[in-house]
Design an enzyme around this catalytic site. Structure first.
Site, short mmCIF file in Angstrom:
data_model
loop_
_atom_site.label_atom_id
_atom_site.label_comp_id
_atom_site.label_asym_id
_atom_site.label_seq_id
_atom_site.Cartn_x
_atom_site.Cartn_y
_atom_site.Cartn_z
N ARG A 121 -8.92 -19.75 11.47
CA ARG A 121 -9.29 -21.08 10.98
C ARG A 121 -8.73 -21.32 9.58
NH1 ARG A 121 -12.89 -24.11 13.71
NH2 ARG A 121 -13.40 -25.27 11.81
N ARG A 176 -20.52 20.56 9.13
CA ARG A 176 -21.59 19.59 8.84
C ARG A 176 -22.69 20.18 7.96
NH1 ARG A 176 -19.63 14.57 9.38
NH2 ARG A 176 -21.29 13.03 9.59
N ASP A 196 -4.26 -9.63 2.99
CA ASP A 196 -4.63 -8.21 2.95
C ASP A 196 -6.05 -8.05 3.47
OD1 ASP A 196 -4.80 -5.48 2.36
OD2 ASP A 196 -5.33 -5.83 0.28
N ASN A 222 -17.43 -20.57 6.74
CA ASN A 222 -16.54 -19.53 7.24
C ASN A 222 -16.06 -18.63 6.11
OD1 ASN A 222 -14.99 -18.18 9.27
ND2 ASN A 222 -13.17 -19.32 8.67
N HIS A 259 -8.47 5.47 -1.11
CA HIS A 259 -9.11 5.21 -2.40
C HIS A 259 -9.81 6.43 -2.99
CE1 HIS A 259 -8.26 0.95 -2.58
NE2 HIS A 259 -8.61 0.83 -1.32
N ASP A 282 0.81 -1.23 0.00
CA ASP A 282 0.00 0.00 0.00
C ASP A 282 0.85 1.28 0.00
OD1 ASP A 282 -2.52 -1.03 -0.24
OD2 ASP A 282 -3.00 -0.97 1.90
N HIS A 312 -3.20 2.92 -7.58
CA HIS A 312 -2.26 3.02 -6.46
C HIS A 312 -1.25 1.88 -6.45
CE1 HIS A 312 -5.07 0.19 -4.38
NE2 HIS A 312 -3.98 -0.18 -3.75
N GLN A 341 -19.20 2.66 1.67
CA GLN A 341 -20.06 3.34 0.70
C GLN A 341 -21.36 3.83 1.35
OE1 GLN A 341 -19.59 2.42 -3.37
NE2 GLN A 341 -18.80 0.37 -2.95
N LYS A 344 -10.63 -34.31 4.54
CA LYS A 344 -9.68 -34.92 5.48
C LYS A 344 -9.25 -36.31 5.02
CE LYS A 344 -13.09 -36.90 8.68
NZ LYS A 344 -13.54 -36.92 10.10
#
Length: 501
Positions: free
Chosen positions: A252, A373, A230, A277, A137, A129, A155, A294, A426
């Site tokens: 895991r 604001r 990353d 997972n 970004h 980076d 980048h 976003q 396995k």
């Protein structure tokens, strides 16, 4: 932290001279280099032990620059806890890259993973980076495309240039050699891991490592299915600072990762029972984009910062190589100038003199609106299958409306990334396979991407909000936009109107 170099002396004596620490020694010809691992305490990964060469890279102006670049850009103005920077993220990626590389080396000695391989992968993770600009970004995704239309800069390109600049300016070639790197191979290998294309179904073109070590290229930036360290770091780190719960457990993956050969290519695979997972990982990515990256207010603020940068562009002067002057948008052409470009440019514009050029004062006024604001007004959004008018300005009456596309997916556009992941069982840890659609749970999503177009009015005043809504609806009908819901938020926080076209 220190390192000791000797020839015919007693290695154990050299180790004792370095004092207390985590130690190992590297043979380079007839010499040896004693390495003391430096420990970094991190809120995400705990105590991280880093190779002294990594520390040498960290202690350079080019890397320290990342302390001043927010990881999540304008999101910090929405989530007060999102103050973390690219600096700690990059160190975390280097740490995880080492953990995954070491785990594969321990479980599968036949892969012939060397300590040099692992060190190179860690350097790539540390430096991936380096090329990010102000507000991450926002700079390469919003500002540069408008400031320099047609420029394909990204980048990752700057990361490669900055890495070369870092090594040269800090004279690290000799240090790298002392720690056993072969510069003719390893510098290419590191840069290929930072920025590379997907090599599937193509001949092997990389110079750094042979094809039988293709799996090493999947550790930092995985172009096959998007599962890499990353993401492991930024998911965990961003969720921690955003205050968002995360269900994905990267530990895991580190436990169950193995390398298998598929059609002549070696890929990092995972146990079949880890499908849920891994699905949760991609769902986490989608949730972070929806809730933070976003978020509609995040996009409004980043649009305002981009507008300010565009107005201030030619008035920001940065000295580069040979005392040549660069602008905010041209600093990417010179790494000495780019090293000086950070988020601090926001404050520089915000605090410009009252007699500054008009464009710079206009930029200052936009940033002041963010601080006070007084944001651009969100009018609504709609979904498009293939939006043709995006990131442009249109006018409704006297009011400028910005259109911006928000693309959200699971990481591979319209495809399910799990379809590109290889599993093993396995009972047979050498044979890898993809999940067939008929084997996938029926409660899994069938659609993996959507595109939203948000509408934002740049003017805010006390005029009747209904007039904006009426004009906006007329413009949408004239453009033949599909049905959607307008959500208008007036200057009064209690006044929210829901209207349907």
């Amino acid at each position: 932290m220190e390192w000791t170099r000797g020839g015919t002396g007693d290695p154990l004596l050299a180790l004792r001279r370095t004092g207390v620490g985590l130690l190992f020694w590297v043979i380079t010809g007839l010499d040896f280099v004693v390495c003391v691992l430096q420990v970094f305490n991190d809120p995400i990964h705990g105590h991280m032990e880093l190779h002294p060469l990594l520390v040498k890279i960290i202690d350079t102006p080019q890397f320290q620059r990342l302390r001043s670049i927010r990881q999540l850009g304008g999101t910090y103005f929405v989530y007060p806890g999102a103050s973390h920077n690219r600096f700690e993220h990059s160190i975390g990626v280097a740490h995880l890259a080492g953990q995954l590389g070491q785990a594969l080396k321990t479980k599968q000695p036949g892969l012939n993973i060397t300590d040099r391989d692992i060190l190179c992968v860690q350097i790539a993770g540390l430096c991936h980076d380096l090329g990010h600009g102000p507000f991450s970004h926002l700079y390469d995704g919003m500002f540069i495309p408008k400031a320099r239309p047609g420029n394909k800069w990204k980048h990752e390109t700057a990361s490669l240039a900055m890495f070369d600049h870092l090594v040269k300016c800090n004279k690290l070639e000799d240090v790298m050699k002392q720690y056993g790197l072969n510069l003719s191979e390893d510098l290419d290998f590191i840069k290929e891991m930072i920025d590379r294309d997907n090599d599937k179904d193509q001949e092997w073109l990389h110079k750094g490592r042979p094809k039988d070590k293709s799996f090493l290229y999947e550790i930092v930036s995985n172009k096959t299915n998007g599962i890499d360290v990353d993401k492991f770091d930024y998911f965990a780190r961003d969720c921690y600072h955003l205050g968002v719960q995360i269900n994905f457990d990267y530990h895991r993956f580190l436990k169950f990762a193995r390398v298998c050969e598929v059609d002549g290519w070696k890929h990092i695979c995972v146990r079949d029972k880890e499908e849920d997972n891994m699905t949760e990982m991609f769902h986490t990515r989608l949730c972070l984009h929806r809730r933070a990256y976003q978020h509609k207010v995040t996009k409004i603020i980043e649009t305002m910062i981009t507008d300010a940068f565009l107005k201030a562009d030619k008035h920001i002067k940065i000295e580069g190589t040979g005392k040549k002057t660069f602008r905010l948008s041209t600093a990417i052409d010179d790494m000495e100038a780019y090293t000086k470009l950070t988020d601090a440019v926001f404050e520089k514009i915000l605090n410009c003199a009252f007699d500054a050029p008009q464009e710079l004062r206009d930029a200052r006024d936009i940033l002041r609106r963010i601080i006070n604001r007084d944001l651009y007004r969100f009018l609504g959004e709609t979904r498009f299958e293939d939006p043709t008018e995006v990131c442009t300005n249109v006018f409704v009456g006297l009011y400028c409306i910005t259109l911006s596309t928000i693309k959200m997916d699971y990481g591979m556009k319209r495809e399910d990334p799990i379809d590109h992941l290889y599993f093993y069982t396995k009972h047979d840890t050498t044979r890898a396979f993809n999940r067939k659609r008929c084997q996938v749970s029926r409660i899994r999503p069938m659609c993996f991407s959507e595109q939203l177009v948000g509408f934002v009015c740049k003017k805010t005043d006390d005029r009747n909000p209904q007039a904006d809504v009426d004009n906006f609806q007329q413009w949408c009908r004239a453009k033949d936009f599909p049905e959607y819901q307008v959500i208008f938020i007036s200057s009064c926080p209690t006044s929210v109107m829901h209207l349907s076209l």
